[in-house]
Design an enzyme around this catalytic site. Structure first.
Site, PDB file in Angstrom:
ATOM      1  N   GLU A 161      -9.829   1.866   4.477  1.00 19.63           N
ATOM      2  CA  GLU A 161     -10.026   1.311   2.917  1.00 19.63           C
ATOM      3  C   GLU A 161     -10.441   0.454   2.821  1.00 19.63           C
ATOM      4  O   GLU A 161     -11.152  -0.605   2.712  1.00 19.63           O
ATOM      5  CB  GLU A 161      -8.754   2.413   2.470  1.00 19.63           C
ATOM      6  CG  GLU A 161      -9.441   1.758   0.275  1.00 19.63           C
ATOM      7  CD  GLU A 161      -8.787   2.672  -0.783  1.00 19.63           C
ATOM      8  OE1 GLU A 161      -8.175   2.899  -1.591  1.00 19.63           O
ATOM      9  OE2 GLU A 161      -7.597   2.678  -0.227  1.00 19.63           O
ATOM     10  N   HIS A 162      -8.949  -0.140   3.485  1.00 26.10           N
ATOM     11  CA  HIS A 162      -8.546  -1.855   2.756  1.00 26.10           C
ATOM     12  C   HIS A 162      -8.820  -2.585   4.437  1.00 26.10           C
ATOM     13  O   HIS A 162      -7.762  -1.768   5.203  1.00 26.10           O
ATOM     14  CB  HIS A 162      -7.658  -2.097   2.298  1.00 26.10           C
ATOM     15  CG  HIS A 162      -7.215  -1.320   1.164  1.00 26.10           C
ATOM     16  ND1 HIS A 162      -6.614  -0.710   1.110  1.00 26.10           N
ATOM     17  CD2 HIS A 162      -8.044  -1.791  -0.297  1.00 26.10           C
ATOM     18  CE1 HIS A 162      -6.943  -0.534  -0.529  1.00 26.10           C
ATOM     19  NE2 HIS A 162      -7.766  -1.196  -0.902  1.00 26.10           N
TER      20      HIS A 162
ATOM     21  N   ASP B  15      -6.847  -6.598  -5.280  1.00 25.24           N
ATOM     22  CA  ASP B  15      -6.606  -5.032  -6.174  1.00 25.24           C
ATOM     23  C   ASP B  15      -7.220  -5.358  -7.218  1.00 25.24           C
ATOM     24  O   ASP B  15      -6.660  -4.816  -8.903  1.00 25.24           O
ATOM     25  CB  ASP B  15      -5.053  -3.809  -6.017  1.00 25.24           C
ATOM     26  CG  ASP B  15      -5.098  -3.315  -4.876  1.00 25.24           C
ATOM     27  OD1 ASP B  15      -6.141  -2.863  -4.952  1.00 25.24           O
ATOM     28  OD2 ASP B  15      -3.894  -3.258  -5.257  1.00 25.24           O
TER      29      ASP B  15
ATOM     30  N   HIS C 282     -50.896  24.589  -6.203  1.00 24.54           N
ATOM     31  CA  HIS C 282     -50.633  22.845  -5.938  1.00 24.54           C
ATOM     32  C   HIS C 282     -52.430  22.340  -5.926  1.00 24.54           C
ATOM     33  O   HIS C 282     -52.616  20.835  -6.035  1.00 24.54           O
ATOM     34  CB  HIS C 282     -49.872  22.376  -4.754  1.00 24.54           C
ATOM     35  CG  HIS C 282     -48.980  21.992  -5.043  1.00 24.54           C
ATOM     36  ND1 HIS C 282     -47.321  23.613  -5.758  1.00 24.54           N
ATOM     37  CD2 HIS C 282     -47.494  21.348  -5.231  1.00 24.54           C
ATOM     38  CE1 HIS C 282     -46.547  23.235  -5.909  1.00 24.54           C
ATOM     39  NE2 HIS C 282     -46.309  21.715  -5.573  1.00 24.54           N
TER      40      HIS C 282
ATOM     41  N   HIS D  85       1.863   3.411  -2.843  1.00 22.96           N
ATOM     42  CA  HIS D  85       1.155   3.907  -4.121  1.00 22.96           C
ATOM     43  C   HIS D  85       1.660   5.091  -4.096  1.00 22.96           C
ATOM     44  O   HIS D  85       2.104   5.970  -5.199  1.00 22.96           O
ATOM     45  CB  HIS D  85      -0.619   4.016  -3.594  1.00 22.96           C
ATOM     46  CG  HIS D  85      -1.008   3.180  -4.355  1.00 22.96           C
ATOM     47  ND1 HIS D  85      -1.016   2.179  -5.416  1.00 22.96           N
ATOM     48  CD2 HIS D  85      -1.448   1.645  -3.454  1.00 22.96           C
ATOM     49  CE1 HIS D  85      -1.790   1.346  -5.683  1.00 22.96           C
ATOM     50  NE2 HIS D  85      -2.037   0.624  -4.297  1.00 22.96           N
TER      51      HIS D  85
ATOM     52  N   GLN E 196       0.594  -1.117  -0.163  1.00 31.02           N
ATOM     53  CA  GLN E 196       0.080   0.194  -0.330  1.00 31.02           C
ATOM     54  C   GLN E 196       1.194   1.325   0.031  1.00 31.02           C
ATOM     55  O   GLN E 196       0.674   2.295  -0.523  1.00 31.02           O
ATOM     56  CB  GLN E 196      -0.384   0.155   1.508  1.00 31.02           C
ATOM     57  CG  GLN E 196      -2.135   0.780   1.211  1.00 31.02           C
ATOM     58  CD  GLN E 196      -3.241   0.016   0.041  1.00 31.02           C
ATOM     59  OE1 GLN E 196      -3.307  -0.683  -0.766  1.00 31.02           O
ATOM     60  NE2 GLN E 196      -4.035   0.991  -0.578  1.00 31.02           N
TER      61      GLN E 196
END
Length: 411
Positions: A304-305, A338, A397, A239, A236
């Site tokens: 996220e993970h 992934d 209305h 990245h 990770q």
């Protein structure tokens, strides 16, 4: 511990100027920015059929077959997400909902130092399953053959070689060369992200999300393998320098072993400078008294993970509330999600897993309702509708239903 994106005024102004220039000057502005930012001079932005086929042929049969296996898994998972409309019927009333694909979808695929054919598969396949009739890719030149091969496997033939904020603007407005999109998907740098934010706020195009730095959080017990954990944290971290890698464990011995293993493994990485920056800035190891304490911290972070690196991971699953995607056990590393497992790798970041979901087929559809009343059913509803409208002070209305009151036919 929470990460966030900060859009400084300088970035916002630069992107705003780019968007306005593309709005006014279209392809001419795109050529200017591609020369300025990517160092290329382009006359045609759409990739030719010949270049497309040549790139696909260059990757080799083995690579193509690997992509097809991944794509099959992704299709299998996402086919289960398809929704259908419904009709509710009662005494002369029909009301229902239709599920319709978004007509035109742009998929942004980042360029730069890495190639992301996985982004193509993870966005294009759900779009195709949703039935979107017009799906195209925008990506900076030069486009790597692996990305083009992934587009072919996913059934996408239209690729436009333009990147950055100018690509987002082009797909939001449409130019002579680049198609207009109703919704824009895909990750990018701070300028791409800001451009997506701006075109969305202006109502020019919808977007998938505002993606933040990538994150992984691993919960591990004392029996976990430190070399596996270090490898997953570094996967990770490579990245980008803002990526976040966190380990929470009940074992101080494991914490020390993982720390040592990270230092050993990081030296072997091709992107070790990036991984080093990430680990130094956002790498954290937390030692807790119990796994339950670890789970509470994880839920607060809403990663996220989330990897559950414990002997009985399925026992912990019911206790996990906030996570984009959960990886169970030592042989379910984040990297398999992934690329290969089939679940989507586009996940909520920056704690938004508390209310947001992974990318799915649902993101590529819209819903439309319909209503039908027979005269008899309408007559039964008139008094209630009129009363409700008048209670809100909306006499027009009320009148729109009163004026329709039906006189019963005399037989």
């Amino acid at each position: 511990m929470k990460l966030s994106i900060h859009f400084d005024n300088n970035v916002s102004v630069i992107v705003s100027d780019i968007i306005e220039n593309v709005r006014k000057n279209g392809d001419e502005a795109l050529r200017f920015y591609e020369k300025k930012f990517d160092g290329v001079e382009l006359q045609n932005f759409k990739m030719s059929e010949n270049d497309f086929n040549k790139a696909c042929n260059s990757v080799g049969k083995d690579y193509f077959q690997m992509l097809e296996r991944c794509a099959d898994n992704i299709r299998q998972f996402h086919e289960c997400q398809k929704q259908s409309g419904y009709i509710v019927e009662r005494d002369g009333v029909l009301i229902g909902q239709r599920v319709l694909p978004i007509e035109s979808v742009a998929l942004y695929v980042p360029g730069g130092s890495a190639s992301y054919p996985s982004t193509v598969l993870m966005t294009a396949i759900p779009a195709k399953i949703a039935g979107c009739p017009n799906v195209f890719i925008i990506t900076p030149p030069p486009v790597k053959p692996e990305v083009i091969a992934a587009a072919s496997v996913a059934g996408i033939r239209d690729i436009f070689t333009v990147g950055g904020a100018q690509a987002i603007a082009a797909s939001a407005f449409g130019t002579v060369s680049v198609k207009k999109a109703d919704k824009i998907f895909g990750p990018g740098n701070i300028y791409v992200t800001e451009a997506k934010r701006q075109v969305n706020s202006l109502g020019l195009a919808a977007i998938d999300n505002i993606a933040g730095p990538s994150e992984i959080l691993i919960i591990a017990d004392r029996n976990a393998e430190p070399n596996f954990i270090a490898a997953d944290l570094l996967a990770q971290a490579e990245h980008d320098g803002n990526a976040c890698a966190v380990l929470i464990t009940t074992s101080e011995k494991l914490a020390q072993s993982v720390s040592s293993e990270i230092e050993k493994q990081i030296e072997c990485l091709s992107r070790r400078e990036i991984a080093r920056s990430s680990i130094d800035r956002n790498g954290v190891i937390i030692v807790t008294e119990s796994i339950d304490d670890a789970l509470k911290i994880a839920d607060d972070i809403a990663p996220e993970h989330l990897e559950l690196f414990v002997d009985e991971p399925f026992d912990l699953m019911p206790k996990v509330k906030n996570a984009g995607s959960v990886f169970l056990g030592k042989y379910s590393p984040e990297a398999i999600g992934d690329y290969f497992a089939g679940s989507n790798h586009t996940l909520p970041t920056m704690g938004t897993a508390r209310f947001a979901s992974p990318l799915s087929v649902n993101d590529f559809v819209r819903k439309s309702q319909f209503i039908y009343y027979s005269p008899e059913a309408f007559n039964k509803a008139v008094d209630d509708v009129e009363k409700f409208a008048l209670s809100e002070g909306l006499t027009a209305h009320a009148n729109s239903v009163t004026i329709r009151k039906c006189t019963p036919k005399i037989s």
